[in-house]
Scaffold this active site. Structure first.
Site, PDB file in Angstrom:
ATOM      1  N   GLU A  32       3.568  -2.827   7.491  1.00 34.28           N
ATOM      2  CA  GLU A  32       3.061  -1.631   8.154  1.00 34.28           C
ATOM      3  C   GLU A  32       2.149  -2.002   9.320  1.00 34.28           C
ATOM      4  O   GLU A  32       1.605  -1.134   9.985  1.00 34.28           O
ATOM      5  CB  GLU A  32       2.308  -0.756   7.155  1.00 34.28           C
ATOM      6  CG  GLU A  32       3.176  -0.260   6.014  1.00 34.28           C
ATOM      7  CD  GLU A  32       2.408   0.596   5.031  1.00 34.28           C
ATOM      8  OE1 GLU A  32       2.340   1.819   5.248  1.00 34.28           O
ATOM      9  OE2 GLU A  32       1.869   0.029   4.055  1.00 34.28           O
ATOM     10  N   ARG A  57     -14.209 -10.316   2.609  1.00 33.80           N
ATOM     11  CA  ARG A  57     -14.747  -8.961   2.662  1.00 33.80           C
ATOM     12  C   ARG A  57     -16.018  -8.966   3.509  1.00 33.80           C
ATOM     13  O   ARG A  57     -16.617 -10.014   3.763  1.00 33.80           O
ATOM     14  CB  ARG A  57     -15.050  -8.450   1.260  1.00 33.80           C
ATOM     15  CG  ARG A  57     -16.235  -9.152   0.598  1.00 33.80           C
ATOM     16  CD  ARG A  57     -16.461  -8.690  -0.829  1.00 33.80           C
ATOM     17  NE  ARG A  57     -17.700  -9.249  -1.375  1.00 33.80           N
ATOM     18  CZ  ARG A  57     -18.080  -9.134  -2.642  1.00 33.80           C
ATOM     19  NH1 ARG A  57     -17.306  -8.496  -3.509  1.00 33.80           N
ATOM     20  NH2 ARG A  57     -19.230  -9.659  -3.051  1.00 33.80           N
ATOM     21  N   ARG A  58     -16.423  -7.782   3.929  1.00 34.10           N
ATOM     22  CA  ARG A  58     -17.669  -7.610   4.671  1.00 34.10           C
ATOM     23  C   ARG A  58     -18.704  -7.007   3.734  1.00 34.10           C
ATOM     24  O   ARG A  58     -18.434  -5.987   3.097  1.00 34.10           O
ATOM     25  CB  ARG A  58     -17.442  -6.676   5.863  1.00 34.10           C
ATOM     26  CG  ARG A  58     -18.656  -6.433   6.733  1.00 34.10           C
ATOM     27  CD  ARG A  58     -18.923  -7.594   7.663  1.00 34.10           C
ATOM     28  NE  ARG A  58     -17.874  -7.770   8.645  1.00 34.10           N
ATOM     29  CZ  ARG A  58     -17.874  -8.744   9.547  1.00 34.10           C
ATOM     30  NH1 ARG A  58     -18.871  -9.634   9.553  1.00 34.10           N
ATOM     31  NH2 ARG A  58     -16.890  -8.865  10.417  1.00 34.10           N
ATOM     32  N   SER A  61      -3.112  -6.515  12.194  1.00 32.54           N
ATOM     33  CA  SER A  61      -2.449  -7.361  13.185  1.00 32.54           C
ATOM     34  C   SER A  61      -2.621  -8.826  12.832  1.00 32.54           C
ATOM     35  O   SER A  61      -3.571  -9.224  12.145  1.00 32.54           O
ATOM     36  CB  SER A  61      -3.013  -7.092  14.583  1.00 32.54           C
ATOM     37  OG  SER A  61      -4.390  -7.420  14.638  1.00 32.54           O
ATOM     38  N   GLU A 112     -10.039  -7.668   3.490  1.00 32.65           N
ATOM     39  CA  GLU A 112     -10.492  -6.285   3.354  1.00 32.65           C
ATOM     40  C   GLU A 112     -10.085  -5.451   4.565  1.00 32.65           C
ATOM     41  O   GLU A 112     -10.015  -5.945   5.695  1.00 32.65           O
ATOM     42  CB  GLU A 112     -12.013  -6.281   3.207  1.00 32.65           C
ATOM     43  CG  GLU A 112     -12.649  -4.920   3.079  1.00 32.65           C
ATOM     44  CD  GLU A 112     -14.156  -5.029   3.061  1.00 32.65           C
ATOM     45  OE1 GLU A 112     -14.755  -4.786   1.992  1.00 32.65           O
ATOM     46  OE2 GLU A 112     -14.749  -5.370   4.109  1.00 32.65           O
ATOM     47  N   ARG A 159       1.341  -5.504  12.335  1.00 36.30           N
ATOM     48  CA  ARG A 159       1.971  -6.246  13.431  1.00 36.30           C
ATOM     49  C   ARG A 159       2.175  -7.713  13.053  1.00 36.30           C
ATOM     50  O   ARG A 159       1.212  -8.416  12.721  1.00 36.30           O
ATOM     51  CB  ARG A 159       1.093  -6.154  14.683  1.00 36.30           C
ATOM     52  CG  ARG A 159       1.632  -6.891  15.884  1.00 36.30           C
ATOM     53  CD  ARG A 159       0.699  -6.777  17.073  1.00 36.30           C
ATOM     54  NE  ARG A 159       1.284  -7.408  18.245  1.00 36.30           N
ATOM     55  CZ  ARG A 159       2.133  -6.801  19.071  1.00 36.30           C
ATOM     56  NH1 ARG A 159       2.460  -5.556  18.850  1.00 36.30           N
ATOM     57  NH2 ARG A 159       2.619  -7.438  20.107  1.00 36.30           N
TER      58      ARG A 159
END
Length: 345
Positions: A222, A318-319, A242, A280, A224
């Protein structure tokens, strides 16, 4: 001759009014053709060796058809029979080696080899391909030279119809040339010729796969997939995400996604991922990103560049929502794609 060659294919294409090639369609390219087959063909088309394309007339095509019937090459016989009466340019392209292409027919053969799954991305020499692919209008009547397009549009209108221009590009959409078995592609214009789309792959409406890039098997695309990127079996690229390509920006890192990975929606990837990794949603991971590596107690064990983690498996990026720090910890559970989405492609 009797030596192993890289590839051969019989095709039909189109030219502009200056007798320059615009495109070539190869229904059945052959990788590493049998030397005996090549020897028989070479005598009929006057092939002298090396990498070259030879235009075919109806008489030669008929002789090739007889040859293929005699040696029970049914599909090749059907192809030559279908092309005998055509007024479009017919061609046989023979590649002795996988050297860089030097002509439009050679370039199109290599793109076909990728989309027919006969070679994988990075498995064929595409150096210098861009100047060999003319920028043309891809229309409801095929490839049209841009200088000739206004006259063709006017002619169509005068005849009471509309000539639809689908895109203006060097690359056509893959499905006008190759439809691989066992795939779903919701928006065909978003997969270029030269893409390698593995069996079981689903490409949703906003998914995109460039040439010399693709998927190994059952994957959900879904996002790029940029040129040069290969996505492993069972991985999911979320909406709007992307992967960083290698055609611009001077980046020579080959980006890849391992098996059973998840790249969240609107995330980005600038390093190769191992297997069972997760990024994430919304997180863009570049090689220079500073990452806090957490231990089993979720404490910071060290701070590294993301590039130092390239290719490693079982990682979750993750952030931290409080500090904003980019964190990496062990991914305890691999994703599993919904098998119903892929088992009936």
């Amino acid at each position: 001759m009797s030596k192993q060659h890289f590839s051969l294919a019989i095709g039909i294409g189109s030219k502009n009014q200056k007798d320059q090639w615009l495109d070539v369609f190869y229904p059945q390219p052959i990788l590493n053709p049998a030397p005996e087959l090549l020897d028989s063909i070479a005598k009929l088309v006057d092939y002298k060796g090396g990498n070259e394309f030879i235009e075919l007339d109806s008489k030669t095509l008929h002789a090739l058809e007889d040859l293929f019937v005699d040696i029970e090459q049914t599909e090749l016989a059907t192809i030559t029979s279908s092309l005998e009466e055509s007024h479009q340019p017919r061609v046989i392209t023979i590649l002795e080696t996988d050297d860089a292409p030097t002509s439009t027919p050679e370039a199109y053969l290599k793109l076909h080899l990728l989309s027919h799954r006969l070679v994988k991305p990075h498995g064929v020499n595409l150096q210098g391909i861009f100047p060999l692919l003319p920028n043309v209008a891809w229309t409801s009547e095929g490839a049209i030279d841009l200088d000739e397009l206004p006259a063709r549009q006017l002619k169509a209108r005068a005849e009471g119809r509309v000539l639809s221009v689908n895109s203006v590009d060097k690359f056509p959409k893959m499905t006008d040339y190759v439809v691989p078995a066992g795939v779903r592609i919701a928006h065909t214009a978003r997969v270029r010729l030269g893409a390698y789309v593995g069996e079981g792959t689903t490409v949703m409406h906003e998914g995109f796969i460039n040439f010399n890039a693709g998927t190994e098997g059952k994957s959900m695309i879904e996002g790029r997939v940029s040129a040069g990127v290969m996505v492993g079996e069972g991985s999911d690229l979320g909406g709007g995400c992307s992967t960083m390509g290698t055609l611009s920006g001077g980046n020579n890192i080959v980006i890849s996604v391992g098996e059973n990975c998840l790249i969240g929606a609107n995330a980005g990837l600038g390093i190769p991922l191992g297997d069972r990794c997760i990024i994430e949603a919304g997180l863009y991971l570049t090689a220079a990103s500073k990452v806090q590596v957490l231990d089993d107690q979720k404490n910071v064990a060290e701070v590294v560049k993301a590039g130092d983690l390239a290719g490693k498996s079982d990682l979750l990026f993750r952030r931290n929502s409080l500090t904003g720090a980019l964190e990496c910890l062990t991914n305890k559970s691999a994703i599993e794609l919904n098998d119903e989405l892929h088992s009936h492609n």
